[in-house]
Design an enzyme around this catalytic site. Structure first.
Site, mmCIF file in Angstrom:
data_model
loop_
_atom_site.group_PDB
_atom_site.id
_atom_site.type_symbol
_atom_site.label_atom_id
_atom_site.label_comp_id
_atom_site.label_asym_id
_atom_site.label_seq_id
_atom_site.Cartn_x
_atom_site.Cartn_y
_atom_site.Cartn_z
ATOM 1 N N HIS A 259 54.875 72.537 52.659
ATOM 2 C CA HIS A 259 54.414 71.956 51.390
ATOM 3 C C HIS A 259 53.528 70.732 51.651
ATOM 4 O O HIS A 259 52.395 70.660 51.158
ATOM 5 C CB HIS A 259 55.640 71.582 50.543
ATOM 6 C CG HIS A 259 55.306 70.953 49.226
ATOM 7 N ND1 HIS A 259 55.253 71.668 48.061
ATOM 8 C CD2 HIS A 259 54.987 69.687 48.902
ATOM 9 C CE1 HIS A 259 54.917 70.855 47.063
ATOM 10 N NE2 HIS A 259 54.748 69.644 47.551
ATOM 11 N N GLU A 260 54.027 69.799 52.428
ATOM 12 C CA GLU A 260 53.244 68.585 52.698
ATOM 13 C C GLU A 260 51.971 68.926 53.464
ATOM 14 O O GLU A 260 50.945 68.273 53.299
ATOM 15 C CB GLU A 260 54.078 67.544 53.462
ATOM 16 C CG GLU A 260 55.341 67.040 52.724
ATOM 17 C CD GLU A 260 55.071 66.516 51.310
ATOM 18 O OE1 GLU A 260 53.948 66.057 51.027
ATOM 19 O OE2 GLU A 260 55.995 66.581 50.471
ATOM 20 N N HIS A 263 49.264 69.695 51.080
ATOM 21 C CA HIS A 263 48.637 68.447 50.604
ATOM 22 C C HIS A 263 47.709 67.897 51.686
ATOM 23 O O HIS A 263 46.599 67.458 51.405
ATOM 24 C CB HIS A 263 49.707 67.401 50.296
ATOM 25 C CG HIS A 263 50.489 67.661 49.039
ATOM 26 N ND1 HIS A 263 49.889 67.820 47.810
ATOM 27 C CD2 HIS A 263 51.831 67.767 48.812
ATOM 28 C CE1 HIS A 263 50.835 68.008 46.872
ATOM 29 N NE2 HIS A 263 52.015 67.991 47.460
ATOM 30 N N GLU A 289 48.926 69.667 43.877
ATOM 31 C CA GLU A 289 50.164 70.427 43.960
ATOM 32 C C GLU A 289 49.880 71.920 44.158
ATOM 33 O O GLU A 289 50.641 72.621 44.813
ATOM 34 C CB GLU A 289 50.978 70.172 42.683
ATOM 35 C CG GLU A 289 52.453 70.387 42.797
ATOM 36 C CD GLU A 289 53.138 69.564 43.885
ATOM 37 O OE1 GLU A 289 52.616 68.512 44.315
ATOM 38 O OE2 GLU A 289 54.211 70.001 44.334
HETATM 39 ZN ZN ZN Z 1 53.869 68.098 46.401
#
Ligand code: ZN
Length: 495
Positions: A259-260, A263, A289
């Protein structure tokens, strides 16, 4: 120098100052000795002061005034001016006293919230929330938005977003997702999730570094460390991600890191020479996101992805998958389990948690719900929307940190980001139907290049909804997300 060049040079210096502050914040969460907390607070406050002085420099107002008089023919330059105006107005229209009062309310609010949550004591949290709602109203007033306070809040995190837009997206999502989630959750009784074997932290770390590098994170221009709450900060050539390890929940560190990384890839994908301007910043929170969710979910929970990485897990940590088949592993990474806690929710029920929060926030700001009645409204909403009984306020209205800092209007970005991720995913798939076969060969470059050229390099030339429409050829709707959830979870649980 022309006003435009003066402005962008100034924005670049301002961005440099901001990154110093950000780095202090990163270090505070990753490295700081406990005894140095007081000094760090002073350092951060001093940096905030210097940064604010640069952001509110009256020369910026002068340059903007001149540029706004000229008719901008270049879309990129207009976006730079528009964003600079937005930031300059925010830096100059809020009185210093007000900014200080809000910062104090945020830091005090955090401590009151942490204690209230620990003690399951909502009553002690009421004044914090009432104060933040009052601050939000006053802030919107200073910015000339007194008549649309919740719109103002939404727009803070997602430029251009309004309550009406969110409602238009969430209404149909809710109508279809509520019954679908009920059906899947009921079916999980017949599909207990396989349990993974032990996965020592060192092996977890080696694996997640391999995964994140393989999908494209550039460790020459970023790093990953451990912190209590995972986050991603920094831009361009210096991106800092964090993760956390839970020995009993190995998949949580892995998917948190993917997830990170999503980003981080977005930030690494923005041209460094454009930093500080709209062309070198994210289109908004929801688009940010969408990037993390796309890598975490559409990619990281796919069959193709695990066809490639399963042998790596077996090699790095043989006991983890001992006695488990590939199908078992696939079920484990796509487990659905009803939880009262948003951050522990699976993909199917996650968005219901967000819909609940949006529902409550808009009623709070419309004056239709009093803060003191929040716990009751939360329980009723959780029952109706998510289909669960909230065991306590601690696991209900007190669970999230956001409101303690006055961050109303933030939650919808999560679900709008999920919608964007699905819509982008199907658009990419339409161009390259063999995507999952690429993944199975350990090839993620096509998808990353596609995102780089369509999304990352666009920066904030336009806001999220317009960007998604440009990339996918259609306005954002909840349908791609619903289709994706049906395809993956319907196939796993309902057949
Ligand atoms: Zn996030």
């Amino acid at each position: 120098m022309k006003p435009y060049d003066q402005l962008t040079a100034h924005l670049r210096r301002l961005h440099t100052l901001e990154t110093v502050g950000e780095l202090l914040g990163w270090d505070e969460q990753v490295n700081l000795p406990a005894g140095a907390a007081g000094r760090r607070a002073e350092q951060l406050a001093a940096m905030a002061e210097v940064t604010h002085a640069a952001a509110s420099d009256s020369r910026v107002g002068g340059w903007l005034g001149e540029l706004e008089k000229q008719k901008q023919t270049d879309a990129a330059a207009s976006a730079v001016v528009r964003q600079a105006r937005r930031d300059y107005d925010r830096a100059t229209r809020l009185p210093a006293e007000f900014v200080k009062e809000k910062a104090t309310a945020q830091s005090e609010g955090f401590h009151v919230w942490a204690k209230a949550r620990a003690n399951n004591d909502f009553a002690s949290y009421i004044p914090v929330l009432e104060r933040h709602i009052d601050l939000a109203r006053r802030e919107a007033g200073f910015m000339g938005q007194a008549g649309a306070v919740y719109d103002y809040q939404l727009d803070l995190f997602d430029p251009g977003m309004t309550e009406a837009w969110v409602e238009q997206l969430f209404g149909p999502l809710r109508r279809e997702l509520v019954p679908f989630a009920r059906e899947v959750v009921a079916a999980t009784k017949n599909h207990p999730a396989p349990k993974l074997g032990a996965w020592p932290v060192a092996a977890q770390e080696a694996f997640l570094r391999e995964v994140t590098a393989k999908i494209g994170f550039d460790y020459q221009r970023g790093r990953i460390d451990v912190s209590l709450h995972p986050f991603c900060s920094g831009t361009g050539v210096d991106v800092r991600m964090t993760t956390r390890f839970k020995p009993d929940m190995p998949l949580s560190a892995l998917f948190g890191s993917i997830h990170e990384t999503g980003h981080g890839l977005y930030e690494q994908g923005m041209a460094d020479e454009r930093r500080g301007t709209a062309l070198g910043m994210a289109a908004g929170m929801a688009v940010h996101e969408s990037q993390s969710r796309l890598w975490e979910n559409q990619v990281g929970r796919s069959r193709g992805f695990w066809r490639y990485f399963e042998p790596r897990v077996r090699a790095l940590s043989p006991q983890t998958l001992e006695g488990l088949s590939s199908d078992d592993l696939f079920r484990a990474v796509n487990q659905v389990r009803l939880s009262p806690i948003r951050v522990e929710a699976d993909e199917v029920t996650y968005n219901l948690h967000v819909i609940l929060r949006f529902d409550l926030e808009r009623r709070l700001f419309a004056g239709k719900l009093a803060v003191k009645d929040l716990p009751e409204a939360w329980r009723a909403g959780a029952k109706e929307i998510i289909g669960l009984d909230v065991p306590s306020d601690k696991e209900g209205v007190l669970q999230d940190v956001h409101w303690s800092a006055g961050m109303f209007g933030y939650f919808p970005s999560y679900t709008i980001g999920n919608m964007m991720a699905s819509q982008l995913w199907y658009a990419a798939l339409a161009e390259r139907p063999a995507l999952e076969e690429d993944f199975a060969k350990g090839e993620f470059g096509w998808l990353l290049s596609w995102l780089r050229s369509k999304v990352h390099s666009e920066g904030r030339k336009q806001y999220g909804l317009a960007l998604i429409q440009q990339v996918t050829g259609k306005p954002l709707t909840p349908q791609p997300l619903l289709r994706y959830l049906r395809e993956r979870y319907g196939a796993l649980y309902l057949q």
